[in-house]
Design a protein around this motif. Structure first.
Motif, PDB file in Angstrom:
ATOM      1  N   ASP A  21       0.751  -1.200   0.034  1.00  0.00           N
ATOM      2  CA  ASP A  21       0.110   0.111  -0.042  1.00  0.00           C
ATOM      3  C   ASP A  21       0.811   1.037  -0.092  1.00  0.00           C
ATOM      4  N   LEU A  22       1.924   1.329   0.632  1.00  0.00           N
ATOM      5  CA  LEU A  22       2.899   2.305   0.827  1.00  0.00           C
ATOM      6  C   LEU A  22       3.617   2.644  -0.306  1.00  0.00           C
ATOM      7  N   LEU A  23       3.996   1.624  -1.067  1.00  0.00           N
ATOM      8  CA  LEU A  23       4.741   1.624  -2.334  1.00  0.00           C
ATOM      9  C   LEU A  23       3.748   2.026  -3.330  1.00  0.00           C
ATOM     10  N   LYS A  24       2.723   1.870  -3.482  1.00  0.00           N
ATOM     11  CA  LYS A  24       1.603   2.369  -4.462  1.00  0.00           C
ATOM     12  C   LYS A  24       1.304   3.909  -4.048  1.00  0.00           C
ATOM     13  N   MET A  25       1.209   4.218  -2.808  1.00  0.00           N
ATOM     14  CA  MET A  25       1.049   5.672  -2.365  1.00  0.00           C
ATOM     15  C   MET A  25       2.434   6.567  -2.835  1.00  0.00           C
ATOM     16  N   PHE A  26       3.454   6.026  -2.630  1.00  0.00           N
ATOM     17  CA  PHE A  26       4.867   6.543  -3.263  1.00  0.00           C
ATOM     18  C   PHE A  26       4.613   6.828  -4.633  1.00  0.00           C
ATOM     19  N   GLU A  27       4.061   5.830  -5.308  1.00  0.00           N
ATOM     20  CA  GLU A  27       4.281   5.978  -6.891  1.00  0.00           C
ATOM     21  C   GLU A  27       3.203   6.883  -7.323  1.00  0.00           C
ATOM     22  N   ILE A  28       2.032   7.300  -6.603  1.00  0.00           N
ATOM     23  CA  ILE A  28       1.262   8.160  -7.090  1.00  0.00           C
ATOM     24  C   ILE A  28       1.212   9.685  -6.382  1.00  0.00           C
ATOM     25  N   SER A  29       2.004   9.662  -5.461  1.00  0.00           N
ATOM     26  CA  SER A  29       2.097  10.887  -4.912  1.00  0.00           C
ATOM     27  C   SER A  29       3.488  11.482  -4.457  1.00  0.00           C
ATOM     28  N   LEU A  30       4.247  10.885  -3.428  1.00  0.00           N
ATOM     29  CA  LEU A  30       5.527  11.217  -3.386  1.00  0.00           C
ATOM     30  C   LEU A  30       6.570  10.930  -4.065  1.00  0.00           C
ATOM     31  N   GLY A  31       6.405  10.011  -4.879  1.00  0.00           N
ATOM     32  CA  GLY A  31       7.315   9.702  -6.106  1.00  0.00           C
ATOM     33  C   GLY A  31       7.927  10.837  -6.824  1.00  0.00           C
ATOM     34  N   ASN A  32       6.876  11.961  -6.982  1.00  0.00           N
ATOM     35  CA  ASN A  32       7.104  13.228  -7.637  1.00  0.00           C
ATOM     36  C   ASN A  32       8.277  14.104  -6.825  1.00  0.00           C
ATOM     37  N   VAL A  33       8.206  13.791  -5.701  1.00  0.00           N
ATOM     38  CA  VAL A  33       9.339  14.804  -4.685  1.00  0.00           C
ATOM     39  C   VAL A  33       9.993  13.945  -4.094  1.00  0.00           C
ATOM     40  N   TRP A  34       9.923  12.679  -3.768  1.00  0.00           N
ATOM     41  CA  TRP A  34      10.990  11.955  -2.893  1.00  0.00           C
ATOM     42  C   TRP A  34      10.638  10.588  -3.299  1.00  0.00           C
ATOM     43  N   PRO A  35      11.110   9.974  -4.632  1.00  0.00           N
ATOM     44  CA  PRO A  35      11.110   8.671  -5.024  1.00  0.00           C
ATOM     45  C   PRO A  35      11.642   7.717  -4.277  1.00  0.00           C
ATOM     46  N   ALA A  36      11.086   6.370  -4.142  1.00  0.00           N
ATOM     47  CA  ALA A  36      11.642   5.292  -3.351  1.00  0.00           C
ATOM     48  C   ALA A  36      11.668   4.187  -4.021  1.00  0.00           C
ATOM     49  N   ARG A  37      12.543   3.254  -4.168  1.00  0.00           N
ATOM     50  CA  ARG A  37      12.269   1.906  -4.861  1.00  0.00           C
ATOM     51  C   ARG A  37      11.905   0.922  -3.917  1.00  0.00           C
ATOM     52  N   GLN A  38      11.469  -0.287  -4.159  1.00  0.00           N
ATOM     53  CA  GLN A  38      10.675  -1.213  -3.324  1.00  0.00           C
ATOM     54  C   GLN A  38      11.691  -1.644  -2.150  1.00  0.00           C
ATOM     55  N   SER A  39      12.808  -1.997  -2.759  1.00  0.00           N
ATOM     56  CA  SER A  39      13.727  -2.430  -1.560  1.00  0.00           C
ATOM     57  C   SER A  39      14.152  -1.183  -0.793  1.00  0.00           C
ATOM     58  N   GLN A  40      14.245  -0.121  -0.821  1.00  0.00           N
ATOM     59  CA  GLN A  40      14.461   0.923  -0.029  1.00  0.00           C
ATOM     60  C   GLN A  40      13.392   1.036   1.057  1.00  0.00           C
ATOM     61  N   LEU A  41      12.086   0.945   0.479  1.00  0.00           N
ATOM     62  CA  LEU A  41      10.811   1.161   1.258  1.00  0.00           C
ATOM     63  C   LEU A  41      10.811  -0.076   2.009  1.00  0.00           C
ATOM     64  N   TYR A  42      11.025  -1.117   1.711  1.00  0.00           N
ATOM     65  CA  TYR A  42      10.929  -2.320   2.717  1.00  0.00           C
ATOM     66  C   TYR A  42      12.080  -2.181   3.976  1.00  0.00           C
ATOM     67  N   GLY A  43      13.209  -1.968   3.382  1.00  0.00           N
ATOM     68  CA  GLY A  43      14.322  -1.772   4.001  1.00  0.00           C
ATOM     69  C   GLY A  43      13.979  -0.785   5.494  1.00  0.00           C
ATOM     70  N   GLU A  44      13.498   0.400   4.844  1.00  0.00           N
ATOM     71  CA  GLU A  44      12.948   1.420   5.834  1.00  0.00           C
ATOM     72  C   GLU A  44      11.950   0.899   6.911  1.00  0.00           C
ATOM     73  N   LEU A  45      10.948   0.290   6.549  1.00  0.00           N
ATOM     74  CA  LEU A  45      10.203  -0.467   7.406  1.00  0.00           C
ATOM     75  C   LEU A  45      10.477  -1.127   8.278  1.00  0.00           C
ATOM     76  N   GLY A  46      11.831  -2.023   8.023  1.00  0.00           N
ATOM     77  CA  GLY A  46      12.482  -2.850   8.957  1.00  0.00           C
ATOM     78  C   GLY A  46      13.237  -1.953  10.047  1.00  0.00           C
ATOM     79  N   LYS A  47      13.860  -0.871   9.626  1.00  0.00           N
ATOM     80  CA  LYS A  47      14.531   0.107  10.448  1.00  0.00           C
ATOM     81  C   LYS A  47      13.583   0.807  11.429  1.00  0.00           C
ATOM     82  N   LEU A  48      12.545   1.166  10.785  1.00  0.00           N
ATOM     83  CA  LEU A  48      11.504   1.869  11.754  1.00  0.00           C
ATOM     84  C   LEU A  48      10.993   0.989  12.851  1.00  0.00           C
TER      85      LEU A  48
END
Length: 177
Positions: A21-48
């Motif tokens: 869900d978060l990856l899809k939201m990145f693609e349609i919203s935040l991807g225009n100001v702060w893009p993230a790849r799937q591996s970055q997002l899932y890695g960050e979830l683990g760190k958080l």
């Protein structure tokens, strides 16, 4: 801005969102100001989660995890939002290259400027299509997302117009010589 805070903000807005869900939201919203790849997002979830800023709200089939922000996460997000000074980025590789375009052949310089102008026009068209395809509501993501979308459109239009002006300047210089 950091990916950490972008993810925290989305989880705070989308309580119970999965990584997908978060990856899809990145693609349609935040991807225009702060893009993230799937591996970055899932890695960050683990760190958080390890830092105690988010937690798994529920686990579903095939290992799907839905996340929620913790109180510590809300404190961290609020601190970043209102207390941490914004770092203004000054590096712009496209303009650095423009600075040295005098070292290229006039046709190459004009081609460089034209490609950027056209690319920004295409990007602006993409933003306009994206904006029309979003089901805007009155929720925070819609209200503030529209603000960011408008900034993106204006910024792309300004850069496109500047590259068009610069192309005219370089072309006129070449015609004088």
């Amino acid at each position: 801005m950091s990916l950490r805070h972008a993810v925290l903000g989305l989880i705070a807005e989308m309580d119970g969102a999965s990584g997908y869900d978060l990856l899809k939201m990145f693609e349609i919203s935040l991807g225009n100001v702060w893009p993230a790849r799937q591996s970055q997002l899932y890695g960050e979830l683990g760190k958080l989660a390890d830092a105690g800023l988010i937690e798994v709200a529920e686990e579903g089939p095939r290992g799907r995890k839905a996340y929620r922000i913790t109180e510590a996460g809300r404190v961290e997000l609020r601190h970043w939002l209102v207390e941490v000074p914004v770092k203004v980025g000054r590096r712009d590789e496209a303009l650095l290259r423009v600075f040295f375009l005098g070292l290229a052949e006039p046709g190459e310089a004009q081609g460089y400027l034209r490609r950027h102008m056209e690319g920004l026009g295409e990007y602006l068209d993409e933003l306009k299509v994206l904006e029309k395809n979003i089901d805007w509501g009155d929720d925070d993501l819609s209200v503030y997302g529209r603000l960011v979308m408008e900034y993106g459109k204006r910024f792309a239009a300004m850069r496109r117009d500047w590259f068009e002006w610069a192309l005219r300047e370089v072309t006129a210089l070449d015609e004088r010589e």
